[in-house]
Design a protein around this motif. Structure first.
Motif, PDB file in Angstrom:
ATOM      1  N   PHE A 154       7.468 -28.250 -56.145  1.00  0.00           N
ATOM      2  CA  PHE A 154       8.586 -28.077 -55.224  1.00  0.00           C
ATOM      3  C   PHE A 154       8.187 -27.297 -53.978  1.00  0.00           C
ATOM      4  O   PHE A 154       8.519 -27.687 -52.859  1.00  0.00           O
ATOM      5  CB  PHE A 154       9.760 -27.391 -55.938  1.00  0.00           C
ATOM      6  CG  PHE A 154      10.366 -28.249 -57.020  1.00  0.00           C
ATOM      7  CD1 PHE A 154      11.337 -29.190 -56.720  1.00  0.00           C
ATOM      8  CD2 PHE A 154       9.941 -28.139 -58.330  1.00  0.00           C
ATOM      9  CE1 PHE A 154      11.887 -29.989 -57.701  1.00  0.00           C
ATOM     10  CE2 PHE A 154      10.469 -28.944 -59.320  1.00  0.00           C
ATOM     11  CZ  PHE A 154      11.445 -29.873 -59.013  1.00  0.00           C
ATOM     12  N   VAL A 155       7.463 -26.203 -54.181  1.00  0.00           N
ATOM     13  CA  VAL A 155       7.102 -25.380 -53.019  1.00  0.00           C
ATOM     14  C   VAL A 155       6.136 -26.132 -52.096  1.00  0.00           C
ATOM     15  O   VAL A 155       6.171 -25.977 -50.878  1.00  0.00           O
ATOM     16  CB  VAL A 155       6.511 -24.017 -53.477  1.00  0.00           C
ATOM     17  CG1 VAL A 155       5.136 -24.175 -54.118  1.00  0.00           C
ATOM     18  CG2 VAL A 155       6.443 -23.049 -52.304  1.00  0.00           C
ATOM     19  N   GLU A 187       6.963 -26.913 -48.215  1.00  0.00           N
ATOM     20  CA  GLU A 187       6.086 -26.552 -47.094  1.00  0.00           C
ATOM     21  C   GLU A 187       5.786 -27.750 -46.202  1.00  0.00           C
ATOM     22  O   GLU A 187       5.676 -27.621 -44.990  1.00  0.00           O
ATOM     23  CB  GLU A 187       4.776 -25.957 -47.621  1.00  0.00           C
ATOM     24  CG  GLU A 187       4.884 -24.502 -48.059  1.00  0.00           C
ATOM     25  CD  GLU A 187       3.530 -23.869 -48.302  1.00  0.00           C
ATOM     26  OE1 GLU A 187       2.514 -24.590 -48.297  1.00  0.00           O
ATOM     27  OE2 GLU A 187       3.481 -22.641 -48.506  1.00  0.00           O
ATOM     28  N   SER A 188       5.646 -28.926 -46.827  1.00  0.00           N
ATOM     29  CA  SER A 188       5.321 -30.125 -46.040  1.00  0.00           C
ATOM     30  C   SER A 188       6.555 -30.798 -45.442  1.00  0.00           C
ATOM     31  O   SER A 188       6.442 -31.699 -44.611  1.00  0.00           O
ATOM     32  CB  SER A 188       4.572 -31.140 -46.910  1.00  0.00           C
ATOM     33  OG  SER A 188       5.409 -31.587 -47.973  1.00  0.00           O
ATOM     34  N   GLY A 189       7.753 -30.355 -45.870  1.00  0.00           N
ATOM     35  CA  GLY A 189       8.991 -30.903 -45.332  1.00  0.00           C
ATOM     36  C   GLY A 189       9.529 -32.110 -46.081  1.00  0.00           C
ATOM     37  O   GLY A 189      10.612 -32.617 -45.765  1.00  0.00           O
ATOM     38  N   THR A 190       8.799 -32.581 -47.101  1.00  0.00           N
ATOM     39  CA  THR A 190       9.235 -33.785 -47.824  1.00  0.00           C
ATOM     40  C   THR A 190      10.361 -33.495 -48.818  1.00  0.00           C
ATOM     41  O   THR A 190      11.107 -34.408 -49.180  1.00  0.00           O
ATOM     42  CB  THR A 190       8.054 -34.428 -48.585  1.00  0.00           C
ATOM     43  OG1 THR A 190       7.437 -33.433 -49.415  1.00  0.00           O
ATOM     44  CG2 THR A 190       7.027 -34.998 -47.628  1.00  0.00           C
ATOM     45  N   LEU A 191      10.498 -32.241 -49.251  1.00  0.00           N
ATOM     46  CA  LEU A 191      11.568 -31.908 -50.196  1.00  0.00           C
ATOM     47  C   LEU A 191      12.940 -32.102 -49.553  1.00  0.00           C
ATOM     48  O   LEU A 191      13.852 -32.667 -50.151  1.00  0.00           O
ATOM     49  CB  LEU A 191      11.411 -30.468 -50.700  1.00  0.00           C
ATOM     50  CG  LEU A 191      12.389 -30.010 -51.787  1.00  0.00           C
ATOM     51  CD1 LEU A 191      12.291 -30.900 -53.022  1.00  0.00           C
ATOM     52  CD2 LEU A 191      12.127 -28.559 -52.174  1.00  0.00           C
ATOM     53  N   LEU A 192      13.051 -31.644 -48.312  1.00  0.00           N
ATOM     54  CA  LEU A 192      14.311 -31.808 -47.577  1.00  0.00           C
ATOM     55  C   LEU A 192      14.601 -33.289 -47.344  1.00  0.00           C
ATOM     56  O   LEU A 192      15.752 -33.732 -47.451  1.00  0.00           O
ATOM     57  CB  LEU A 192      14.227 -31.069 -46.239  1.00  0.00           C
ATOM     58  CG  LEU A 192      15.554 -30.758 -45.523  1.00  0.00           C
ATOM     59  CD1 LEU A 192      16.478 -29.925 -46.389  1.00  0.00           C
ATOM     60  CD2 LEU A 192      15.265 -30.041 -44.208  1.00  0.00           C
ATOM     61  N   LEU A 193      13.542 -34.038 -47.071  1.00  0.00           N
ATOM     62  CA  LEU A 193      13.692 -35.481 -46.862  1.00  0.00           C
ATOM     63  C   LEU A 193      14.159 -36.167 -48.141  1.00  0.00           C
ATOM     64  O   LEU A 193      15.051 -37.033 -48.107  1.00  0.00           O
ATOM     65  CB  LEU A 193      12.362 -36.077 -46.398  1.00  0.00           C
ATOM     66  CG  LEU A 193      12.333 -37.600 -46.173  1.00  0.00           C
ATOM     67  CD1 LEU A 193      13.281 -37.993 -45.039  1.00  0.00           C
ATOM     68  CD2 LEU A 193      10.909 -38.063 -45.878  1.00  0.00           C
ATOM     69  N   LEU A 194      13.578 -35.797 -49.272  1.00  0.00           N
ATOM     70  CA  LEU A 194      13.965 -36.388 -50.558  1.00  0.00           C
ATOM     71  C   LEU A 194      15.449 -36.178 -50.857  1.00  0.00           C
ATOM     72  O   LEU A 194      16.121 -37.058 -51.390  1.00  0.00           O
ATOM     73  CB  LEU A 194      13.126 -35.783 -51.689  1.00  0.00           C
ATOM     74  CG  LEU A 194      11.723 -36.356 -51.908  1.00  0.00           C
ATOM     75  CD1 LEU A 194      10.966 -35.512 -52.925  1.00  0.00           C
ATOM     76  CD2 LEU A 194      11.803 -37.807 -52.371  1.00  0.00           C
ATOM     77  N   LEU A 195      15.940 -34.989 -50.494  1.00  0.00           N
ATOM     78  CA  LEU A 195      17.336 -34.653 -50.807  1.00  0.00           C
ATOM     79  C   LEU A 195      18.330 -35.325 -49.859  1.00  0.00           C
ATOM     80  O   LEU A 195      19.534 -35.205 -50.050  1.00  0.00           O
ATOM     81  CB  LEU A 195      17.524 -33.135 -50.793  1.00  0.00           C
ATOM     82  CG  LEU A 195      16.798 -32.388 -51.923  1.00  0.00           C
ATOM     83  CD1 LEU A 195      16.900 -30.881 -51.751  1.00  0.00           C
ATOM     84  CD2 LEU A 195      17.348 -32.801 -53.288  1.00  0.00           C
ATOM     85  N   THR A 196      17.820 -36.023 -48.833  1.00  0.00           N
ATOM     86  CA  THR A 196      18.718 -36.806 -47.983  1.00  0.00           C
ATOM     87  C   THR A 196      19.045 -38.151 -48.629  1.00  0.00           C
ATOM     88  O   THR A 196      19.983 -38.830 -48.213  1.00  0.00           O
ATOM     89  CB  THR A 196      18.097 -37.061 -46.596  1.00  0.00           C
ATOM     90  OG1 THR A 196      16.882 -37.821 -46.749  1.00  0.00           O
ATOM     91  CG2 THR A 196      17.801 -35.755 -45.886  1.00  0.00           C
ATOM     92  N   SER A 237      10.991 -20.578 -57.113  1.00  0.00           N
ATOM     93  CA  SER A 237      11.339 -19.173 -56.859  1.00  0.00           C
ATOM     94  C   SER A 237      10.627 -18.586 -55.651  1.00  0.00           C
ATOM     95  O   SER A 237      10.965 -17.495 -55.196  1.00  0.00           O
ATOM     96  CB  SER A 237      11.020 -18.327 -58.096  1.00  0.00           C
ATOM     97  OG  SER A 237      11.759 -18.771 -59.215  1.00  0.00           O
ATOM     98  N   VAL A 238       9.606 -19.299 -55.161  1.00  0.00           N
ATOM     99  CA  VAL A 238       8.836 -18.779 -54.022  1.00  0.00           C
ATOM    100  C   VAL A 238       8.854 -19.775 -52.865  1.00  0.00           C
ATOM    101  O   VAL A 238       9.266 -20.927 -53.029  1.00  0.00           O
ATOM    102  CB  VAL A 238       7.371 -18.483 -54.429  1.00  0.00           C
ATOM    103  CG1 VAL A 238       7.315 -17.417 -55.508  1.00  0.00           C
ATOM    104  CG2 VAL A 238       6.669 -19.756 -54.906  1.00  0.00           C
ATOM    105  N   ASN A 239       8.384 -19.332 -51.707  1.00  0.00           N
ATOM    106  CA  ASN A 239       8.387 -20.193 -50.514  1.00  0.00           C
ATOM    107  C   ASN A 239       6.990 -20.506 -49.997  1.00  0.00           C
ATOM    108  O   ASN A 239       6.844 -21.117 -48.943  1.00  0.00           O
ATOM    109  CB  ASN A 239       9.209 -19.538 -49.400  1.00  0.00           C
ATOM    110  CG  ASN A 239      10.682 -19.459 -49.755  1.00  0.00           C
ATOM    111  OD1 ASN A 239      11.258 -20.418 -50.265  1.00  0.00           O
ATOM    112  ND2 ASN A 239      11.302 -18.308 -49.507  1.00  0.00           N
TER     113      ASN A 239
END
Length: 273
Positions: A79-80, A84-93, A165-167
């Motif tokens: 997840f982290v 960091e790569s920005g794909t997590l936010l994209l997946l959640l769209t 839990s971390v960024n």
């Protein structure tokens, strides 16, 4: 149309194949198990006679170091890294809930660990079956492979808690290594210190209850208590004749998968990206 959970799981599994995780883990487990199976008789001092008990005992002792480390390395950046790569936010769209993404990743990476464990350690069971007349090979190895798989899934679920839990990936990697060091080494050393330090020692029931807080100890306890072996020492020698059955201990290991996954799901739902 494929369910979102299975779509994510398939992607994670294909990523694991592309990154050679499946091949690497299978080869490590196969070399480990075949080597110990072939030379396992040396551990019992009887060259040429295969001892299933000493083989499983040796495999358990080595696998408890390797499997948690491999599971953590496979999953710590699930997840982290994507955050960091920005794909997590994209997946959640996409029309995909947090829980579906979490379960999909777990199924995909869990499938890699499960398949690698079955292929790697199963090869040793087949070798022993072909080259010896030892009885109950598949039942002994079946329990070992099942619990080895559960151990890997336990630490995969723990890795998700870390990853959510971390960024930063570097922090996740550091915490993952500390978690591995704690459960695999520090926990038993601390428990051994308590056993030696307390004048009357710990009762067997209390010792086993404390060991429930470590999935690595549960793994060894299940496998060694199911064998007719004397190749047991340290803390496990006191706990080995526990009143808890291997089935009960296995169910407790399953709890070590469900609880971290539930915690990860809660963290993920509250996480701001």
């Amino acid at each position: 149309m494929m369910h979102p959970i299975f779509a994510v799981a398939l992607k994670e599994f294909q990523d694991g194949l592309r990154n050679r995780w499946l091949i690497s883990i299978t080869l490590i487990f196969a070399i480990l198990s075949l080597g110990l199976s072939y030379y396992g008789s040396i551990a019992s001092g009887q060259i040429g006679t295969i001892s299933i008990s000493s083989t499983i005992a040796s495999l358990s002792s080595l696998a408890v170091f390797l499997i948690p480390l491999i599971a953590l390395l496979l999953s710590y950046d699930s997840f982290v890294g994507e955050q960091e790569s920005g794909t997590l936010l994209l997946l959640l769209t996409y029309p995909l809930s947090h829980k579906q993404l979490l379960l999909g990743k777990f199924l995909g990476q869990g499938a890699i660990i499960t398949l690698a464990t079955c292929l790697g350690f199963g090869s040793a069971a087949i070798l022993l079956f072909i080259t010896s007349d030892v009885q109950n090979i598949f039942s002994s190895f079946g329990l070992f492979i099942l619990t080895a798989t559960l151990l890997g899934l336990c630490f995969t679920a723990i890795a998700y808690v870390i990853s959510l839990s971390v960024n930063e990936k570097s922090k996740a990697a550091g915490i993952a290594l500390m978690i591995w060091f704690f459960f695999v080494l520090v926990f038993d050393l601390a428990l051994l210190g308590i056993l030696v330090g307390i004048e009357d020692g710990l009762s067997q029931n209390l010792l086993v209850q404390i060991m429930m807080f470590n999935p690595a100890d549960l793994f060894r306890l299940i496998n060694l208590s199911a064998l007719d072996t004397s190749d047991v020492n340290g803390v496990l020698a006191v706990a080995i004749n526990s009143s808890l059955s291997p089935m009960t201990l296995t169910l407790i290991m399953a709890g070590w998968i469900l609880i971290p996954l539930s915690i990860a799901s809660i963290i993920f739902k509250k996480k701001t990206l």
